[in-house]
Motif scaffolding. Structure first.
Motif, PDB file in Angstrom:
ATOM      1  N   TRP A 214       3.400   9.832-109.859  1.00  0.00           N
ATOM      2  CA  TRP A 214       2.940  11.211-109.683  1.00  0.00           C
ATOM      3  C   TRP A 214       1.530  11.295-109.100  1.00  0.00           C
ATOM      4  O   TRP A 214       1.131  12.347-108.637  1.00  0.00           O
ATOM      5  CB  TRP A 214       2.975  12.035-110.974  1.00  0.00           C
ATOM      6  N   THR A 215       0.747  10.226-109.099  1.00  0.00           N
ATOM      7  CA  THR A 215      -0.625  10.308-108.600  1.00  0.00           C
ATOM      8  C   THR A 215      -0.663  10.105-107.089  1.00  0.00           C
ATOM      9  O   THR A 215       0.208   9.463-106.501  1.00  0.00           O
ATOM     10  CB  THR A 215      -1.519   9.238-109.254  1.00  0.00           C
ATOM     11  N   SER A 216      -1.710  10.620-106.459  1.00  0.00           N
ATOM     12  CA  SER A 216      -1.852  10.440-105.019  1.00  0.00           C
ATOM     13  C   SER A 216      -2.042   8.973-104.657  1.00  0.00           C
ATOM     14  O   SER A 216      -1.561   8.512-103.608  1.00  0.00           O
ATOM     15  CB  SER A 216      -3.020  11.289-104.493  1.00  0.00           C
ATOM     16  N   ALA A 217      -2.727   8.206-105.519  1.00  0.00           N
ATOM     17  CA  ALA A 217      -2.919   6.783-105.250  1.00  0.00           C
ATOM     18  C   ALA A 217      -1.585   6.050-105.203  1.00  0.00           C
ATOM     19  O   ALA A 217      -1.355   5.186-104.336  1.00  0.00           O
ATOM     20  CB  ALA A 217      -3.833   6.158-106.302  1.00  0.00           C
ATOM     21  N   SER A 218      -0.692   6.390-106.132  1.00  0.00           N
ATOM     22  CA  SER A 218       0.624   5.739-106.122  1.00  0.00           C
ATOM     23  C   SER A 218       1.435   6.180-104.914  1.00  0.00           C
ATOM     24  O   SER A 218       2.222   5.406-104.364  1.00  0.00           O
ATOM     25  CB  SER A 218       1.382   6.042-107.416  1.00  0.00           C
ATOM     26  N   GLY A 219       1.239   7.434-104.482  1.00  0.00           N
ATOM     27  CA  GLY A 219       1.917   7.901-103.275  1.00  0.00           C
ATOM     28  C   GLY A 219       1.473   7.134-102.052  1.00  0.00           C
ATOM     29  O   GLY A 219       2.285   6.791-101.180  1.00  0.00           O
TER      30      GLY A 219
END
Length: 321
Positions: A214-219
């Motif tokens: 769900w985080t932008s870093a994981s995206g």
């Protein structure tokens, strides 16, 4: 100066007992009298003293919110929506997060605060289902499979994802890749289900999804495996932000080379570069329905299951490719 029941009674031309009945939601008041008392309350700015009401009714007019994290935008939006909906019904809100000691400890903390019931939010719902919630604590869960133990309020995640995927297919991209949410999340599972259903309807095999948290870093990390894709449906807007950066770093232009659609329609989605096509969740409606269902349960009503529609919002990130 504090406004008393006697002040309201005098303004409305009724007895203090009638004011008490109205304040405590008793059905033993005719509609015209109730309206007159409620107008007097509003005119005078009357507020029921919670401690006094608790002594009379055995209820504190306080509800709880159980959440795994408030770091995600969706959970923060739901906190705001539920807080506002509770305040509109003259209920206080106590918030607990599920820490290392688990969901049972979260429930114990709420019970120690004397809450009348609680809303369990998103990722915490799986923990609540497995933990056998206390029988004396009314619960409403947001996003959960059917369960007779409590009321359920949820977004139609699958229909929203299906609309997003169908939109991308209509651009002529051949197939749509999916940057999915965590495997244990009900919302993520439902959004993946909608994506798969749209591809199946089109006779297109589903590519293997990649997954974030769900985080932008994981995206950003997950999207690096999709730089060759021409269309990507991302399970939430925060991960979509990371995906946009990953594509830019790889020299892939959005939407010229790859079309992107997110989910949630967070406040900043229209300010992304380019503005993000996304599926809008109605967080305000979810909050209102969750609080209404919980108060109904507290007052002896039956469990309900409600689904709130989600709407596709088309912006520049999915212009024709």
């Amino acid at each position: 100066m504090r406004v008393s029941m006697a002040d309201v009674a005098e303004r409305a031309g009724v007895s203090a007992q009638t004011v008490s009945r109205v304040a405590n939601g008793s059905p033993r008041v005719d509609p015209a009298t109730r309206a007159r008392v409620e107008k007097a309350m509003a005119d005078l700015g009357y507020r029921m003293h919670r401690a006094a009401r608790a002594l009379r009714t055995g209820q504190t007019s306080t509800i709880g919110l159980v959440v795994s994290t408030l770091a995600s935008v969706g959970n923060s939006r739901m906190l705001q929506a539920i807080s506002e909906a509770a305040a509109a019904r003259d209920y206080a809100l106590a918030v607990v997060t599920v820490g290392e000691r688990g969901i049972r400890e979260a429930f114990a903390r709420l019970r120690s605060q004397g809450v009348d019931g609680a809303v369990v939010l998103n990722e915490a719902t799986e923990l609540a289902r497995d933990a056998q919630p206390p029988a004396d604590l009314h619960l409403v869960v947001v996003d959960s499979p059917a369960d007779p133990r409590f009321s359920i309020v949820q977004t139609d995640h699958a229909a929203g994802a299906r609309a997003a995927t169908t939109h991308l297919l209509a651009l002529g991209c051949g197939t749509v890749h999916h940057l999915a949410g965590p495997a244990g999340s009900f919302a993520a599972v439902e959004r993946e289900r909608g994506w798969r259903a749209a591809l199946a309807d089109a006779g297109v095999a589903a590519p293997e999804p990649v997954r974030g948290d769900w985080t932008s870093a994981s995206g950003y990390r997950a999207a690096r495996a999709l730089v060759g894709a021409s269309a990507v449906f991302v399970a939430n807007d925060q991960m979509a932000l990371g995906a946009l950066r990953a594509f830019a770093d790889a020299g892939r232009r959005v939407p010229d080379d790859v079309a992107v659609v997110g989910f949630d329609d967070i406040v900043d989605a229209a300010e992304y570069r380019p503005p993000l096509t996304t599926v809008r969740q109605d967080f305000d409606a979810l909050g209102r329905r969750a609080v209404a269902a919980l108060i109904a349960a507290i007052e002896g009503g039956d469990a309900v299951a409600e689904t709130v529609p989600a709407a596709l919002v088309v912006r520049a990130s999915s212009a024709a490719i």
